[in-house]
Design an enzyme around this catalytic site. Structure first.
Site, PDB file in Angstrom:
ATOM      1  N   LYS A 144      -4.224 -16.334  -6.805  1.00  0.00           N
ATOM      2  CA  LYS A 144      -3.466 -15.371  -6.183  1.00  0.00           C
ATOM      3  C   LYS A 144      -3.329 -16.161  -5.073  1.00  0.00           C
ATOM      4  CE  LYS A 144      -3.747 -10.643  -4.501  1.00  0.00           C
ATOM      5  NZ  LYS A 144      -4.633  -9.278  -4.493  1.00  0.00           N
TER       6      LYS A 144
ATOM      7  N   ASP B 124      -1.456  -9.184   2.727  1.00  0.00           N
ATOM      8  CA  ASP B 124      -0.957  -7.848   1.841  1.00  0.00           C
ATOM      9  C   ASP B 124      -1.193  -6.928   2.741  1.00  0.00           C
ATOM     10  OD1 ASP B 124      -0.737  -6.011  -0.056  1.00  0.00           O
ATOM     11  OD2 ASP B 124      -2.847  -6.480  -0.897  1.00  0.00           O
TER      12      ASP B 124
ATOM     13  N   LYS C  69      -1.412   0.101   3.819  1.00  0.00           N
ATOM     14  CA  LYS C  69      -2.825   0.062   3.760  1.00  0.00           C
ATOM     15  C   LYS C  69      -3.002   0.499   5.093  1.00  0.00           C
ATOM     16  CE  LYS C  69      -4.322  -4.079   0.986  1.00  0.00           C
ATOM     17  NZ  LYS C  69      -5.017  -3.465   0.142  1.00  0.00           N
TER      18      LYS C  69
ATOM     19  N   ARG D   3      -1.579  -8.603  -9.455  1.00  0.00           N
ATOM     20  CA  ARG D   3      -1.762  -8.521 -10.884  1.00  0.00           C
ATOM     21  C   ARG D   3      -0.212  -8.947 -11.237  1.00  0.00           C
ATOM     22  NH1 ARG D   3      -3.966  -2.924 -11.602  1.00  0.00           N
ATOM     23  NH2 ARG D   3      -5.065  -3.409  -9.540  1.00  0.00           N
TER      24      ARG D   3
HETATM   25  N1  BES Z   1      -5.786  -7.429  -1.821  1.00  0.00           N
HETATM   26  C1  BES Z   1      -6.219  -6.128  -2.513  1.00  0.00           C
HETATM   27  C2  BES Z   1      -7.811  -6.246  -2.974  1.00  0.00           C
HETATM   28  C3  BES Z   1      -8.638  -6.173  -1.975  1.00  0.00           C
HETATM   29  C4  BES Z   1      -9.162  -5.087  -1.289  1.00  0.00           C
HETATM   30  C5  BES Z   1      -9.294  -7.494  -1.585  1.00  0.00           C
HETATM   31  C6  BES Z   1     -10.372  -5.147  -0.347  1.00  0.00           C
HETATM   32  C7  BES Z   1     -10.263  -7.620  -0.875  1.00  0.00           C
HETATM   33  C8  BES Z   1     -10.690  -6.501  -0.314  1.00  0.00           C
HETATM   34  C9  BES Z   1      -5.270  -5.902  -3.708  1.00  0.00           C
HETATM   35  O1  BES Z   1      -4.034  -6.289  -3.469  1.00  0.00           O
HETATM   36  C10 BES Z   1      -5.334  -4.189  -3.689  1.00  0.00           C
HETATM   37  O2  BES Z   1      -4.657  -3.531  -2.567  1.00  0.00           O
HETATM   38  N2  BES Z   1      -5.818  -3.772  -4.769  1.00  0.00           N
HETATM   39  C11 BES Z   1      -5.823  -2.114  -4.671  1.00  0.00           C
HETATM   40  C12 BES Z   1      -5.211  -1.901  -6.221  1.00  0.00           C
HETATM   41  C13 BES Z   1      -4.946  -0.207  -6.218  1.00  0.00           C
HETATM   42  C14 BES Z   1      -3.454   0.059  -5.501  1.00  0.00           C
HETATM   43  C15 BES Z   1      -4.603  -0.234  -7.650  1.00  0.00           C
HETATM   44  C16 BES Z   1      -7.219  -1.831  -4.702  1.00  0.00           C
HETATM   45  O3  BES Z   1      -7.930  -2.494  -4.870  1.00  0.00           O
HETATM   46  O4  BES Z   1      -7.376  -0.983  -3.752  1.00  0.00           O
HETATM   47 ZN    ZN Z   2      -3.725  -8.139  -2.652  1.00  0.00          ZN
HETATM   48 MN    MN Z   3      -2.893  -4.902  -2.260  1.00  0.00          MN
END
Ligand code: BES
Ligand code: ZN
Ligand code: MN
Length: 493
Positions: free
Chosen positions: A261, A266, A273, A347
């Site tokens: 990935k 992000d 966020k 994903r």
């Molecule tokens: N890159 C993030 C996951 C992440 C969070 C990595 C904290 C490292 C530290 C990923 O893209 C994400 O935002 N995932 C969400 C998914 C949710 C929206 C279903 C998450 O984990 O909150």
């Molecule tokens: Zn991410």
């Molecule tokens: Mn994300």
């Protein structure tokens, strides 16, 4: 200047250096020849001092002693190696790394004395390189480091080191450099490292090792049918890239594809966020960085395994052109996907990259992604979650991780949760239940690998470390390059 490492069995005290690091087994202080020699020169003050401050050689116990200008080395450090029977390869790597980090402070050269000759020289080489790692390119003036560690001399007691020994040490250092590539990429700020520059970096790695490389730009990604990948990148001025590197040996026992990935930043997209901690999302390309590091390691090892490195690179930003919740896109393998939350972008990029990977008909696909916060909630910050339906593969990964000294825990692909990925208007929703979020992400990815043996690694926690410890510096860690490297080696048998 780059770091060089040598090994000899000559007297460590005869070699001029900025620092002398002596590693010693617990309760063996008085028997260690170097410590005895130091103690003699200091008139017995060394062992007396060690006793007074209760330095016993416990694992990672560090004691700096004033050298008082009596030696060819300006600084003297004793480092506990613990009990000989617990001195595993992972412990050796970690100990040498913390020792080199401490002794390398302000030093150009360090002499390292090992506690005995029965050590894993590859792990020692890895430890030296990992401990010497620094990311200082953005410091100027006063904050610019005045010295850089350029030379580490390893001393082992006893017979002259064999050619084999020297090779193992050199390979270890080479692998640490490969980890350093991953660390550098993750530490690099997102205004400098974006999909296009990440692709440039991949090109450099490929050129250095004579790998084939194919890079698709935004139009190429669309033309190839990777609509999920395209959608994630469509809200950023930094256009996405798809990267495919190939190492093909003359004779191959297996074919494996690693998929990373590569979200160079992000923000969450329209489902933005919170500000606190958003900066950490420059590390959302940790999986891609691991693929780069692994390919560099493969270039050093040149195993009889065909290795493909694939990276889906994009930046997830909110914008007029950004993708939105409720959008529906068709994936590379023809499944329709309803977007639920634009922050679950990883994903999507991976889904298309995994479909692409299956077309290469490999024996194994391994992906690495900073995929979910839920993986962090489940396992903490220093352990990766991994998923596979294959018990034999799970054992292989466990074993590779143990050898590498990296932490992984197998998680279940719970069928019950798959139901939450059903969409009312498309084949799939791309997020499911909030609970078990790392599992539902894995179940979503599973839809795109077909019958190909597959391991998914959610590395959201361990890509970054909050503090320096053992092989880990503060910041980017380079996890899981060493595990993946060992996994490839195990495939070659
Ligand atoms: N890159 C993030 C996951 C992440 C969070 C990595 C904290 C490292 C530290 C990923 O893209 C994400 O935002 N995932 C969400 C998914 C949710 C929206 C279903 C998450 O984990 O909150
Ligand atoms: Zn991410
Ligand atoms: Mn994300």
């Amino acid at each position: 200047m780059s770091l060089s490492v040598s090994i000899s069995s000559s007297d460590p005290l005869s070699e001029s250096a900025d620092a002398l690091l002596v590693c010693v087994y617990a309760s063996a202080l008085g028997e260690h020849p170097t410590i005895r020699a130091l103690d003699r020169t200091l008139g017995g003050a060394l062992l007396a001092h060690a006793k007074a401050v209760e330095f016993e050689g416990k694992p990672e116990q560090l004691l700096e002693v004033p050298a008082l200008g009596k030696f060819k080395q300006a600084r003297l450090l004793l480092l506990g190696a613990g009990a000989p029977e617990d001195f595993t390869s992972a412990r050796q790597r970690s100990l040498i790394a913390s020792g080199v980090r401490a002794a390398g402070q302000g030093a150009k050269s360090v002499v390292v004395v090992l506690p005995s000759a029965s050590v894993d020289l590859r792990a020692i080489g890895e430890g030296v390189g990992l401990g010497a790692y620094r990311f200082t390119k953005y410091f100027t003036g006063e904050r610019r480091p005045k010295t850089e560690l350029g030379k580490v001399s390893v001393c082992i007691p006893g017979a002259k080191p064999s050619l084999e020994t020297k090779k193992a040490l050199a390979l270890g250092l080479e692998l640490a450099r490969a980890v350093g590539i991953a660390r550098d990429a993750v530490n690099e700020p997102p205004n400098v490292l974006y999909p296009e520059t990440l692709a440039k970096l991949a090109r450099q790695v490929a050129q250095a090792h004579k790998f084939k490389i194919k890079i698709l730009d935004k139009r190429g990604i669309l033309a190839a049918g990777m609509n999920l990948h395209y959608a994630v990148g469509q809200g950023s001025v930094h256009e996405p890239r798809f990267i495919h590197m190939t190492y093909a040996p003359r004779r191959k026992k297996k074919k494996v594809v690693f998929v990373g990935k590569g979200l160079t930043f992000d923000s969450g997209g329209l489902c933005i966020k919170p500000a606190a901690g958003m900066g950490e999302m420059k590390s959302d390309m940790g999986g891609a960085a691991a693929v780069l590091g692994l390919m560099a390691a493969v270039g050093a090892l040149r195993p009889d395994v065909e290795v493909h490195g694939i990276i889906g690179a994009a930046e997830n930003m909110p914008d007029a052109a950004a993708y939105r919740p409720a959008d529906v896109f068709t994936s590379l393998d023809g499944k329709t996907v309803e977007i639920i939350n634009t922050d679950a972008e990883g994903r999507l990029v991976l889904a298309d990259a995994l479909s692409y990977a299956t077309r290469l008909k490999p024996d194994l696909i391994v992906d690495a992604a900073t995929l979910t916060g839920a993986a962090l909630v489940a396992l903490g910050k220093s352990c990766s979650a991994f998923y596979t339906a294959d018990d034999q593969l799970a054992r292989s990964l466990d074993e590779a991780a143990r050898g590498a000294g990296e932490s992984f825990w197998r998680m279940p692909l719970l069928e019950d949760l798959a139901e939450s990925l059903k969409s009312d208007i498309a084949d799939l929703k791309h997020t499911g239940d909030r609970y078990g979020g790392s599992i539902t992400a894995a179940l979503f990815l599973r839809e795109f690998v077909g019958k190909t043996p597959w391991i998914h690694c959610d590395i959201a926690g361990p890509v970054l470390s909050e503090r320096a410890k053992g092989v880990l510096p503060k910041g980017a860690t380079g996890h899981p390059v060493l595990t993946f490297t060992r996994l490839v080696e195990s495939l070659s048998g």
